[in-house]
Write a protein that holds these residues in place. Structure first.
Motif, PDB file in Angstrom:
ATOM      1  N   MET A   1       0.852  -1.181   0.000  1.00  0.00           N
ATOM      2  CA  MET A   1       0.000   0.000   0.000  1.00  0.00           C
ATOM      3  C   MET A   1       0.894   1.239   0.000  1.00  0.00           C
ATOM      4  N   LEU A   2       0.642   2.150  -0.917  1.00  0.00           N
ATOM      5  CA  LEU A   2       1.410   3.385  -1.025  1.00  0.00           C
ATOM      6  C   LEU A   2       0.636   4.536  -0.410  1.00  0.00           C
ATOM      7  N   GLU A   3       1.364   5.465   0.214  1.00  0.00           N
ATOM      8  CA  GLU A   3       0.722   6.632   0.815  1.00  0.00           C
ATOM      9  C   GLU A   3       0.089   7.487  -0.282  1.00  0.00           C
ATOM     10  N   ALA A   4      -1.107   7.987  -0.013  1.00  0.00           N
ATOM     11  CA  ALA A   4      -1.969   8.538  -1.060  1.00  0.00           C
ATOM     12  C   ALA A   4      -1.397   9.772  -1.745  1.00  0.00           C
ATOM     13  N   TYR A   5      -1.042  10.787  -0.979  1.00  0.00           N
ATOM     14  CA  TYR A   5      -0.697  12.055  -1.621  1.00  0.00           C
ATOM     15  C   TYR A   5       0.691  12.050  -2.246  1.00  0.00           C
ATOM     16  N   THR A   6       1.598  11.250  -1.712  1.00  0.00           N
ATOM     17  CA  THR A   6       2.878  11.054  -2.401  1.00  0.00           C
ATOM     18  C   THR A   6       2.624  10.422  -3.763  1.00  0.00           C
ATOM     19  N   THR A   7       1.719   9.434  -3.788  1.00  0.00           N
ATOM     20  CA  THR A   7       1.384   8.752  -5.033  1.00  0.00           C
ATOM     21  C   THR A   7       0.712   9.696  -6.024  1.00  0.00           C
ATOM     22  N   LEU A   8      -0.199  10.538  -5.556  1.00  0.00           N
ATOM     23  CA  LEU A   8      -0.874  11.468  -6.465  1.00  0.00           C
ATOM     24  C   LEU A   8       0.106  12.470  -7.062  1.00  0.00           C
ATOM     25  N   GLY A   9       1.068  12.918  -6.275  1.00  0.00           N
ATOM     26  CA  GLY A   9       2.092  13.801  -6.826  1.00  0.00           C
ATOM     27  C   GLY A   9       2.889  13.110  -7.913  1.00  0.00           C
ATOM     28  N   PHE A  10       3.209  11.831  -7.705  1.00  0.00           N
ATOM     29  CA  PHE A  10       3.905  11.035  -8.711  1.00  0.00           C
ATOM     30  C   PHE A  10       3.047  10.898  -9.966  1.00  0.00           C
TER      31      PHE A  10
END
Length: 293
Positions: A61-70
């Protein structure tokens, strides 16, 4: 056949049989393919452990907002959001700043998806704040007011029961004329009332009672003097096109039915999303038909 409905891709499972060193290129490829296929938006869950409906908590599971920035860096047109942020996981002033940053760096493609949070196990496991249900809803209402004030102004203080902000300074301002707020959940007494009062979008489950939930929302809108039609209705729908597209027609029939109920976006996970052929099938057969009048 045709229907007027947009598609949203929800990435809720990162366990694809690849190592951690291959998650980044795999996520980037899926996002680019969805962007090019014509999906309207991409979302991720705001969880730190996997949830039971998708697998055991030990799954990736990846942290949400770090992933959205990516994802913002690997796409050019899709909207980006969580489905949905747990309100107590981040202080609302910081949350508004995070979403504003995503909006600026994606050049106006951020949405705030938010809800009251529910996963006590992961919260207790990682030491996250998790008060009782009543307090979480009180905090949700205050967070909605804070985020709208920070997105739109005017700058000033905010004093609520649970949150006090001395100055809602938020520069740079969002690129979007209005950062959309989506509230997830279908609770009739509180959640749908919050949608009527504060939200630009709602997100409901496609169950047998979904038409009733829309009627409840319509009544809440009437009670607060809100135009029901200005709220975007989105619905959770699990995409399964079948082997070699055998379920494409069934999927389109389902989408037509959801559009007839008034849903503008069908948003959900895609079976075999890590297989490049799956999103190619969406690009070639599903998205064009779903968008056709």
């Amino acid at each position: 056949m045709g229907c007027r409905v947009k598609l949203g891709l929800h990435i809720s499972d990162f366990t694809w049989g690849v190592g951690a060193d291959q998650l980044a290129p795999t996520v980037a490829r899926i996002a680019r393919d969805a962007d090019e296929a014509g999906f309207d938006r991409i979302s991720v869950m705001d969880h730190v452990w996997q949830i039971a409906v998708h697998g055991p908590p030990e799954h990736e599971m990846l942290e949400a907002y770090t992933t959205l920035g990516f994802l913002a860096a690997h796409t050019s047109r899709v909207k980006l959001l969580t489905l949905v942020t747990g309100v107590v996981y981040r202080e609302p002033g910081l949350l508004a700043k995070i979403v504003t940053t995503l909006d600026v760096l994606s050049q106006g493609r951020a949405m705030l998806g938010i809800g009251a949070a529910w996963n006590e196990d992961e919260s207790r496991g990682l030491g996250l704040f998790f008060p009782p249900t009543k307090e979480r809803f009180e905090r949700l209402e205050e967070a909605l007011r804070i985020c709208r004030q920070m997105f739109d102004g005017p700058e000033g203080e905010f004093r609520g029961r649970h949150y006090t902000l001395g100055r809602t300074l938020n520069n740079p301002r969002p690129v979007s004329r209005r950062v959309p707020i989506l509230i997830g959940g279908s609770g009739e007494k509180k959640t749908l009332r919050f949608v009527a009062r504060y939200a630009d979008s709602c997100n409901l489950f496609a169950g047998p009672d979904v038409a009733h939930k829309l009627e409840v929302l319509k009544q809440h809108c009437a009670d607060v003097g809100r135009d029901y039609d200005e709220i975007e209705k989105t619905v959770i729908y699990r995409y399964d096109l079948g082997t070699d597209g055998s379920r494409v027609e069934r999927t389109l029939e389902d989408l037509a039915g959801l559009a007839a109920l008034g849903f503008a976006v069908a948003h959900g996970g895609v079976r075999n999303v890590a297989d490049p052929a799956t999103l190619a099938l969406f690009r070639e057969r599903v998205v064009p038909e779903a968008a056709r009048l």
